[in-house]
Design a protein around this motif. Structure first.
Motif, short mmCIF file in Angstrom:
data_model
loop_
_atom_site.label_atom_id
_atom_site.label_comp_id
_atom_site.label_asym_id
_atom_site.label_seq_id
_atom_site.Cartn_x
_atom_site.Cartn_y
_atom_site.Cartn_z
N TRP A 1 -50.45 4.59 -64.55
CA TRP A 1 -51.95 4.94 -64.37
C TRP A 1 -52.58 5.34 -65.80
O TRP A 1 -53.59 4.80 -66.11
CB TRP A 1 -52.04 6.26 -63.54
CG TRP A 1 -53.55 6.71 -63.44
CD1 TRP A 1 -54.16 6.20 -62.56
CD2 TRP A 1 -54.40 7.50 -64.00
NE1 TRP A 1 -55.73 6.67 -62.55
CE2 TRP A 1 -55.67 7.61 -63.75
CE3 TRP A 1 -54.04 8.27 -65.25
CZ2 TRP A 1 -56.46 8.14 -64.18
CZ3 TRP A 1 -55.05 9.25 -65.93
CH2 TRP A 1 -56.36 9.09 -65.45
N LEU A 2 -52.06 6.04 -66.55
CA LEU A 2 -52.66 6.55 -67.82
C LEU A 2 -52.83 5.21 -68.81
O LEU A 2 -53.94 4.86 -69.23
CB LEU A 2 -51.76 7.42 -68.69
CG LEU A 2 -52.42 7.80 -69.97
CD1 LEU A 2 -54.08 8.35 -69.74
CD2 LEU A 2 -51.59 9.11 -70.58
N TRP A 3 -51.81 4.38 -68.90
CA TRP A 3 -51.86 3.11 -69.87
C TRP A 3 -52.25 1.73 -69.11
O TRP A 3 -52.90 1.08 -70.04
CB TRP A 3 -50.34 2.99 -70.60
CG TRP A 3 -50.26 3.95 -71.71
CD1 TRP A 3 -50.65 3.67 -72.88
CD2 TRP A 3 -49.34 5.22 -71.51
NE1 TRP A 3 -50.10 4.73 -73.72
CE2 TRP A 3 -49.57 5.60 -73.12
CE3 TRP A 3 -48.86 5.78 -70.69
CZ2 TRP A 3 -48.93 6.89 -73.33
CZ3 TRP A 3 -48.18 7.26 -71.15
CH2 TRP A 3 -48.16 7.59 -72.45
N TYR A 4 -52.34 1.73 -67.83
CA TYR A 4 -52.72 0.32 -67.37
C TYR A 4 -53.63 0.49 -66.19
O TYR A 4 -54.34 -0.59 -65.91
CB TYR A 4 -51.22 -0.27 -66.79
CG TYR A 4 -50.21 -0.40 -68.03
CD1 TYR A 4 -50.54 -1.39 -68.92
CD2 TYR A 4 -49.33 0.56 -68.11
CE1 TYR A 4 -49.58 -1.87 -69.88
CE2 TYR A 4 -48.17 0.25 -69.19
CZ TYR A 4 -48.53 -0.88 -69.86
OH TYR A 4 -47.66 -0.96 -71.14
N SER A 5 -53.95 1.50 -65.82
CA SER A 5 -55.14 1.42 -64.74
C SER A 5 -56.69 1.40 -65.36
O SER A 5 -56.71 2.05 -66.77
CB SER A 5 -55.27 2.67 -63.82
OG SER A 5 -55.63 3.73 -64.48
N ASP A 6 -57.38 0.78 -65.01
CA ASP A 6 -59.00 0.96 -65.34
C ASP A 6 -59.41 2.34 -65.69
O ASP A 6 -59.83 2.57 -66.80
CB ASP A 6 -59.82 0.03 -64.49
CG ASP A 6 -59.71 -1.38 -64.33
OD1 ASP A 6 -58.93 -1.93 -64.98
OD2 ASP A 6 -60.07 -1.97 -63.38
N GLU A 7 -59.10 3.19 -64.74
CA GLU A 7 -59.60 4.49 -65.04
C GLU A 7 -58.89 5.18 -65.95
O GLU A 7 -59.48 5.99 -66.81
CB GLU A 7 -59.57 5.39 -63.56
CG GLU A 7 -60.49 6.61 -63.49
CD GLU A 7 -61.99 6.13 -63.60
OE1 GLU A 7 -62.54 6.91 -64.31
OE2 GLU A 7 -62.31 5.25 -63.03
N GLY A 8 -57.47 5.14 -66.07
CA GLY A 8 -56.62 5.77 -67.22
C GLY A 8 -57.26 5.14 -68.63
O GLY A 8 -57.18 5.74 -69.47
N GLN A 9 -57.38 4.03 -68.74
CA GLN A 9 -57.68 3.38 -70.01
C GLN A 9 -59.10 3.79 -70.29
O GLN A 9 -59.59 4.01 -71.54
CB GLN A 9 -57.65 1.74 -69.75
CG GLN A 9 -56.20 1.17 -69.76
CD GLN A 9 -56.30 -0.36 -69.59
OE1 GLN A 9 -57.10 -0.95 -68.89
NE2 GLN A 9 -55.02 -0.81 -70.03
N ARG A 10 -60.06 3.82 -69.48
CA ARG A 10 -61.54 4.29 -69.63
C ARG A 10 -61.34 5.74 -70.17
O ARG A 10 -61.87 6.10 -71.18
CB ARG A 10 -62.30 4.20 -68.50
CG ARG A 10 -63.76 4.43 -68.53
CD ARG A 10 -64.80 4.50 -67.36
NE ARG A 10 -64.65 3.14 -66.84
CZ ARG A 10 -64.08 2.78 -65.63
NH1 ARG A 10 -63.60 3.57 -64.90
NH2 ARG A 10 -64.18 1.40 -65.44
#
Length: 551
Positions: free
Chosen positions: A389-398
């Motif tokens: 989630w943190l490194w690869y989801s759109d929301e985590g990257q945002r």
């Protein structure tokens, strides 16, 4: 080498399409066909049926250790909003193990070797992870990407399988979770004082021949100065690492920061030794000409960054390597304060004999290793979901890049704007708050990779102009996988360092004129005496084997 019973690469790529089937039921064979892993007792805090695009939230409070590369530009603070926001959204508290940037690689090796490494080990550049594979200290992360739906989704959508193949080891697995980019993002090139060029009727160069002509003209106007003085020479094995990287690209070779002893000759369909290539020699000849004609400061190869930048600010030179952040935050900001009417621009990488190209494989960025100790944790599955989630989801990257909407930025569609009073990489030098220093967002430990829309949302006007120009260029083919078996890796490691040291030392000697270029053949003979051909043969054997076994 692929064992009987493992999936072929074709099967792997087919399996990668079934993103929706990625569950946490515990069969860790993943889309990479590793041994079946029983994860049924490692589910503490995990989400059931975690999917791409879904907010990860641990089902109970969790804490994970993470190695933190402490950048002196934005020293770590325990009170950063980043830490609090991660915990608020995910239920995970990150426990940073702080390591100074200058000692990061050495301290990382010591911690891993002593068995004291944190579970999550970011800021690792391939092939640094290879050194830790044979000891079993780090996980074959490709066995567990079935727990990472966002990672798999981006690999599938952006067709990144060939890039991932290029970092596989002899067992067909990869041990690094790299940052994933939708598009290549070159970062460095030359910058020029455009007010000085304008004063003498000179235009910004577009080719390396034109770079020579511009520097030659500046030398005639300012005979007591070196028109080009460079930086990024200390704390790196390759002096002037940035310059060599993008100059090498123009000659079709990997040099500087991207240097690797081994390169694939796509015409001959075999691996060759980089530092003995004809393109490498021509690159060295080009730099030798600049130094010999006093167009480039010979101290470029030994001075610190501060010493180099001071020469630019003191108008002792008019050209220097840059990246968009340094251009705006350092060069331009300080020049405008010190020199009336000073202007400086970064040019798209000048074009050389290889034509308008960018190096292949540049859609992978530095990434994460996972300590093997993490697999023993009862919350291993949740940790992999959290990493996803943190490194690869759109929301985590945002979150990692922009922070919290309404607090650090506002957004309208794909357009992002900083909230007033906050500066990002020098965007508002007089702002009372800084995105990195005061909030902990856009930290290189957590913010990398992403869609072009997200990555480009942070571009300054200078970088947008630079990236738009570079996006028109052709990407050179990616070098195919050629993973070594453990016994081969041990032998290659014994040969690797003396060969690389010989290349770096002699590159510098040739460029500085301490060794005449007429001795190039003698230099190649010295490489041969250090097992260059055996080294190349080893990699070609590995390439042929991997090709045969993986289709």
């Amino acid at each position: 080498m692929q064992n009987a019973g493992q999936l072929s690469r074709r099967q792997i790529l087919a399996a990668a399409g079934f993103i929706g089937l990625a569950t946490v039921t515990g069969c860790g064979s993943g889309d990479d066909g590793g041994d079946t892993k029983d994860l049924s007792k490692k589910q503490n805090g995990a989400m059931k049926n975690y999917r791409a695009g879904q907010q990860f939230k641990a089902s109970e409070p969790l804490a994970f250790s993470v190695l933190h590369n402490n950048n002196p530009v934005y020293p770590m603070k325990s009170g950063w909003r980043f830490w609090k926001e991660v915990t608020k959204r995910t239920g995970v508290t990150l426990k940073p193990v702080d390591v100074p940037l200058a000692d990061y690689e050495k301290k990382r090796s010591v911690l891993i070797g002593a068995g004291d490494a944190p579970f999550i080990i970011p800021k690792t550049y391939h092939p640094s992870e290879v050194a830790f594979v044979s000891s079993g200290a780090i996980l074959a992360v490709s066995d567990y990407v079935d727990l990472m739906p966002n990672f798999r989704d981006k690999v599938r959508k952006w067709k990144l399988e060939p890039e991932l193949d290029s970092i596989r080891q002899s067992d067909g697995k990869y041990y690094l979770l790299p940052g994933l980019h939708e598009r290549p993002k070159p970062g460095y090139s030359l910058s020029f004082r455009t007010d000085v060029l304008d004063r003498h009727g000179l235009g910004l160069p577009t080719t390396w021949d034109e770079v020579y002509d511009v520097l030659k003209a500046l030398k005639e106007e300012y005979p007591g100065k070196y028109p080009l003085s460079d930086r990024w020479s200390t704390n790196t094995p390759f002096p002037c690492g940035a310059l060599f990287s993008y100059l090498g690209q123009a000659f079709g070779v990997r040099a500087g920061w991207t240097y690797d002893n081994i390169s694939f000759d796509h015409e001959a369909q075999k691996y060759v030794f980089t530092g003995a290539q004809d393109g490498y020699r021509r690159m060295v000849e080009y730099l030798r000409r600049l130094v010999a004609e006093k167009l480039m400061d010979p101290e470029s190869f030994s001075q610190t960054d501060d010493q180099a930048v001071q020469k630019l600010l003191a108008e002792k030179c008019y050209a220097m390597s840059a990246n968009p952040q340094e251009l705006v935050q350092n060069y331009r900001y300080n020049l405008e304060k010190q020199v009336k009417g000073a202007k400086i621009e970064m040019v798209p990488v000048p074009i050389g004999p290889a034509g308008p190209v960018v190096l292949g494989g540049s859609r992978l960025e530095n990434g994460l290793m996972i300590s093997s100790k993490a697999l023993k944790s009862d919350s291993f599955v949740a940790m992999m979901q959290f990493v996803d989630w943190l490194w690869y989801s759109d929301e985590g990257q945002r979150l990692a890049r922009w922070g919290v909407e309404g607090v650090t930025y506002t957004r309208s569609g794909s357009r992002y704007e900083l909230k007033p009073g906050i500066s990002l990489m020098g965007s508002d030098p007089d702002a009372p708050k800084d995105m990195q220093k005061d909030f902990g967002f856009y930290n290189g430990v957590f913010a990398y990779g992403g869609s072009w829309e997200l990555v480009s949302s942070m571009f300054s006007p200078d970088e947008k102009k630079f990236q738009d120009a570079m996006a028109q260029r052709k990407q050179l083919p990616i070098d195919p996988a050629h993973p070594l078996q453990s016994s081969e890796q041990e032998q290659a490691t014994l040969w690797e360092t003396p060969l690389k040291d010989t290349v770096i030392q002699n590159t510098l000697r040739f460029v500085l004129g301490k060794r005449p270029l007429s001795e190039w053949d003698a230099y190649v003979s010295e490489l041969k005496s250090k097992n260059m051909q055996q080294f190349v043969d080893l990699h070609n054997k590995a390439y042929e084997r991997f090709k045969k076994e993986n289709g």
